[in-house]
Design an enzyme around this catalytic site. Structure first.
Site, PDB file in Angstrom:
ATOM      1  CB  SER A  12      -1.987  -5.299  -1.174  1.00  0.00           C
ATOM      2  OG  SER A  12      -1.202  -5.490  -0.167  1.00  0.00           O
ATOM      3  CD  GLU A  55       1.581  -2.831   3.390  1.00  0.00           C
ATOM      4  OE1 GLU A  55       1.314  -1.736   3.581  1.00  0.00           O
ATOM      5  OE2 GLU A  55       2.279  -3.501   3.822  1.00  0.00           O
ATOM      6  CE1 TYR A  74       1.689  -2.332  -3.943  1.00  0.00           C
ATOM      7  CE2 TYR A  74       1.177  -3.102  -1.773  1.00  0.00           C
ATOM      8  CZ  TYR A  74       1.490  -3.316  -2.985  1.00  0.00           C
ATOM      9  OH  TYR A  74       0.918  -4.556  -3.363  1.00  0.00           O
TER      10      TYR A  74
END
Length: 370
Positions: free
Chosen positions: A153, A155, A177
């Site tokens: 990801s 992120e 996360y």
């Protein structure tokens, strides 16, 4: 588990299969086989459709949970095989792999809502981080010659070190996360290099669709635009209108996943559009599509902002373009407009799903997580 039967649970329900396997009739064939964890999610449902069109025998992992939702794959229920397993349980993953005998494994399952990772950081680490290790270990035990895709990801970049971000940009995650995804990414690289596995990671930037959950800001905006147009609600509460993301269409992005596993050599790829848009841009397009005035309906709620905002996330997908031949086909504006239209059709049609969404939206106020 709606409209699915576990083989062996009903008399005369077909050939025997491993316990916990949900098999539609007539699907046993020597076609290429793929196993998807997270098949009931946005990406999993689009990937399942894509692989079925390619002629694959598609298997999916679902958790032993009464809250598992099958609405995104309801239209595929007679064409896919479901296996009950859990990324927290190594043995169940081994059993699923033995039953599916996949040529390709797509590990898409994760606790993917960033806000929840702040509330449940330990569970996020177990599921989104260590779950990848359990999947790789199960693969080594059962089908080490299969090809493995890990859903990494953007992120992971978090507090970005450069703009745009590519495969060599250092990670600086800004949420539990993102930290868990970074672990999952690096353990995939480690197993690839240590055990000579065909294991690739796709570092996907934000990708949306009408199947996105209402907790994600793009879908929250498009759903509210449609609901306001229909007179079902009056206000759209938002946090930071200036937050920017590189948003693409999930249906385009799952094709890149498949392309990675068709390569002779495994590798990691950024998948992105290369263009950033703000939450404000999303609101303007959505409200234009619905024929609404923003000033009359949008209100700022400070409680909906992130504790730690990520920086300017823009992906450089030049490697994917060069080596995979992948290109995003759907523009941001096209994406938001088609999402508004889909939500308008859903809400106008009423039904149980629309009623449940309306009830949930009225009763909950969640932070805006892109």
């Amino acid at each position: 588990m709606p409209d699915y039967a576990i083989l062996g649970a009903h008399e005369g329900s077909a050939p025997e299969s491993p316990a916990g396997t949900l098999y539609p009739p007539g699907l046993m064939s020597p076609r290429p086989s793929a196993l998807i964890t997270g098949i009931t999610g946005q990406d999993g449902s689009y990937l399942a459709e894509f692989l079925l069109e390619k002629g694959y025998d598609v298997h999916g992992v679902v958790r032993r949970s009464s809250t598992e939702k099958f609405d995104r794959i309801e239209h595929l229920r007679d064409r896919v095989t479901l296996h009950q397993a859990d990324l927290l349980d190594h043995r169940s993953l081994v059993d699923a792999l033995r039953a599916a005998r996949p040529d390709e494994i797509y590990n898409l399952a994760a606790m993917s809502f960033v806000a929840v990772s702040w509330i449940q950081p330990t569970l996020t680490a177990e599921f989104t981080g260590l779950g990848v290790t359990r999947m790789l270990e199960a693969m080594r035990e059962v089908c080490r010659d299969a090809r493995f895709y890990q859903a990494s990801s953007s992120e992971m970049f978090g507090k970005v070190r450069e703009v745009p971000q590519n495969e060599h940009t250092p990670f600086y995650p800004r949420s539990p996360y993102g930290v868990a995804k970074a672990y999952g990414h690096f353990i995939t690289v480690n197993y690839r290099e240590s055990y000579d596995l065909h294991a690739s990671s796709g570092i996907l930037f934000n990708h949306e669709s009408p199947r996105r959950g209402l907790e994600f800001v793009t879908r929250k905006i498009t759903w509210h635009a449609a609901a306001i147009k229909l007179g079902l609600v009056d206000k759209l509460p938002l946090g930071n209108l200036d937050a920017e993301r590189d948003w693409g269409y999930a249906k385009d992005y799952v094709e890149a996943m498949w392309m990675m596993l068709q390569r002779d050599s495994p590798d990691d790829y950024v998948v992105a559009t290369g263009t950033a848009h703000s939450v404000r841009d999303c609101v303007e397009i959505a409200f234009d599509q619905a024929g609404l005035e923003i000033a009359h309906h949008v209100e700022i709620d400070e409680s909906l902002k992130r504790p730690a905002e990520v920086d300017h996330l823009i992906g450089d997908a030049s490697k994917a373009r060069r080596e995979l031949g992948w290109e995003p086909r759907t523009s941001f504006e096209e994406l938001i407009r088609l999402m508004v239209d889909a939500d308008h059709e859903l809400l106008r049609g009423g039904g149980q799903a629309a009623t449940a969404q309306l009830s949930r939206t009225r009763s909950e106020a969640k932070p805006d997580w892109a």
